[in-house]
Enzyme design. Structure first.
Site, PDB file in Angstrom:
ATOM      1  N   HIS A 200       0.847  -1.195   0.000  1.00  0.00           N
ATOM      2  CA  HIS A 200       0.000   0.000   0.000  1.00  0.00           C
ATOM      3  C   HIS A 200       0.879   1.241   0.000  1.00  0.00           C
ATOM      4  CE1 HIS A 200       1.023  -0.596   4.228  1.00  0.00           C
ATOM      5  NE2 HIS A 200       0.743   0.678   4.443  1.00  0.00           N
ATOM      6  N   ASP A 202       0.446   5.103   1.824  1.00  0.00           N
ATOM      7  CA  ASP A 202      -0.318   5.533   2.992  1.00  0.00           C
ATOM      8  C   ASP A 202      -1.476   6.463   2.627  1.00  0.00           C
ATOM      9  OD1 ASP A 202       1.042   4.085   4.928  1.00  0.00           O
ATOM     10  OD2 ASP A 202       2.616   5.605   5.092  1.00  0.00           O
ATOM     11  N   HIS A 349       4.711   0.235   0.060  1.00  0.00           N
ATOM     12  CA  HIS A 349       5.443  -0.510   1.071  1.00  0.00           C
ATOM     13  C   HIS A 349       4.550  -1.539   1.740  1.00  0.00           C
ATOM     14  CE1 HIS A 349       3.640   2.917   3.264  1.00  0.00           C
ATOM     15  NE2 HIS A 349       3.595   2.117   4.314  1.00  0.00           N
ATOM     16  N   ARG A 365       5.453   7.275  12.999  1.00  0.00           N
ATOM     17  CA  ARG A 365       5.392   7.831  11.638  1.00  0.00           C
ATOM     18  C   ARG A 365       4.917   9.268  11.679  1.00  0.00           C
ATOM     19  NH1 ARG A 365       1.115   5.267   7.848  1.00  0.00           N
ATOM     20  NH2 ARG A 365      -0.126   7.133   8.217  1.00  0.00           N
TER      21      ARG A 365
END
Length: 380
Positions: A200, A202, A349, A365
């Protein structure tokens, strides 16, 4: 990535959104069935030491009201101002760089990100766009005050606040990936799946998805728990000219509805009403001008104007093409002090859930938003 394997989409999430509960689904330490015993994270267990950074343990009560919808904003990518010779990012030359693959991925030693000037940050944005993902080793992000790191990442765009995930107390801008001493997610996940790979990019359902994005490790397992990254620019280039030409002009719907459903159904929260967005299947990077595929199986739902069977067939081909192209992928190993910076417009990723259950994996993150995805004409 989220406090689980993926972006908080349930293993079998419903396709229709239930009404958001008036209390926003708050259950302070429960998100999509994920619970952790805070005392075990603070004090440790017989098998696991205390969390190294307890101030980063997730909570879901940073706010009592749901947020308003995200408003459009004018994004400026600082990579446009970068000196392409990178004199401020690599003042001693590029001797501390180890390229993981020819196309994607670099490891950098001898550069302290927190000490970069604005010119150095501009060059960081450009370098990451060129290399897709860069692992900076021996960094001090985790030990610095959280607000300082939040301010640092804010240079690259407006902070995205995740619609469902846990965050450190007082810092909803920090999206946490946390699996603690009591976690058995791997065992549960593999009861329903044969592998844990979930490619995916983000939060692509947002109108302005992220650009330059930061992950920094707080605690990690003794081995495993790496992150895979795929080069969506190379994935586009590998297609035949006629196939690339056919993709231009197509748009796909990206949905955040299933993520909110999974959160509420698990007793978690929804900070905002879920949305869907239409984005071009081929997007253009605003600094490099490079074209890249922009679909992913986690958030992309269907191609606009195609019948279901047509859409499913084409999307499956693209997903398989991205996943099977191991020659355009890089695997980043998490080590203490690592900060990974990647361009969410050019790389997808997946977490690799291969570590022993019961070990802690704790990563933060920061997710600056960028421009709305756009497409430039096909060039052959």
């Amino acid at each position: 990535m989220a406090p689980g394997l993926t972006e908080n989409v349930g293993l079998r999430a419903p396709t229709a959104a239930p009404p958001l509960r008036s209390d926003a689904g708050h259950n302070k330490e429960n998100l999509i069935g994920y619970k952790y015993r805070k005392e075990n994270e603070i004090k440790g267990t017989d098998k696991l030491p205390p969390a190294t950074y307890p101030e980063y343990l997730p909570v879901w009560d940073n706010e009592t009201e749901r947020y308003a919808p995200l408003e459009p904003f004018e994004h400026y990518d600082h990579g446009k101002d970068a000196d392409p010779s990178f004199p401020d990012l690599f003042p001693n030359g590029q001797t501390g760089i180890d390229e993981i693959t020819p196309f994607i991925g670099s490891e950098v030693h001898g550069v302290q990100l927190s000490q970069l000037s604005d010119k150095g940050k501009d060059q960081l944005a450009l370098y990451v766009a060129q290399r897709r993902v860069v692992a900076f080793r021996d960094q001090d992000f985790a030990s610095r005050p959280i607000q300082e790191v939040v301010d640092y990442a804010g240079y690259f765009g407006r902070h995205h606040i995740h619609q469902t995930s846990g965050a450190p107390k007082g810092f909803p801008e920090v999206h946490l990936v946390h699996r603690g001493a009591d976690d058995r997610t791997g065992e549960i996940f593999l009861q329903q799946r044969t592998n844990t790979i979930t490619w995916h990019s983000d939060v692509t359902f947002e109108k302005q998805p992220p650009g330059t994005t930061f992950l920094y490790v707080l605690d990690g397992p003794t081995t495993g728990g790496d992150t895979l990254f795929g080069d969506m620019g190379q994935a586009y280039k590998r297609l035949s000219p006629e196939f690339r030409k056919r993709l231009h002009g197509l748009k796909a719907v990206h949905s955040g509805v299933e993520q909110v459903n999974a959160s509420l159904n698990g007793g978690g929260i929804a900070r905002r009403d879920p949305i869907t967005s239409e984005h071009p299947i081929v997007r253009t990077h605003p600094v490099t001008g490079e074209k890249a595929l922009y679909v992913n199986p986690q958030f992309t739902r269907h191609i606009v104007g195609y019948k279901k069977e047509e859409s499913d067939h084409l999307l499956k081909f693209l997903y398989d093409h991205i996943a099977l192209s191991q020659d355009t992928q890089a695997r980043v190993r998490w080590r203490p002090g690592t900060v990974v910076v990647w361009d969410n417009r050019l790389a997808c990723h997946s977490a690799v859930f291969d570590w022993e259950d019961g070990q802690r994996r704790h990563i933060a993150r920061l997710t600056p938003q960028a421009e709305p995805p756009f497409e430039t004409p096909f060039e052959g």
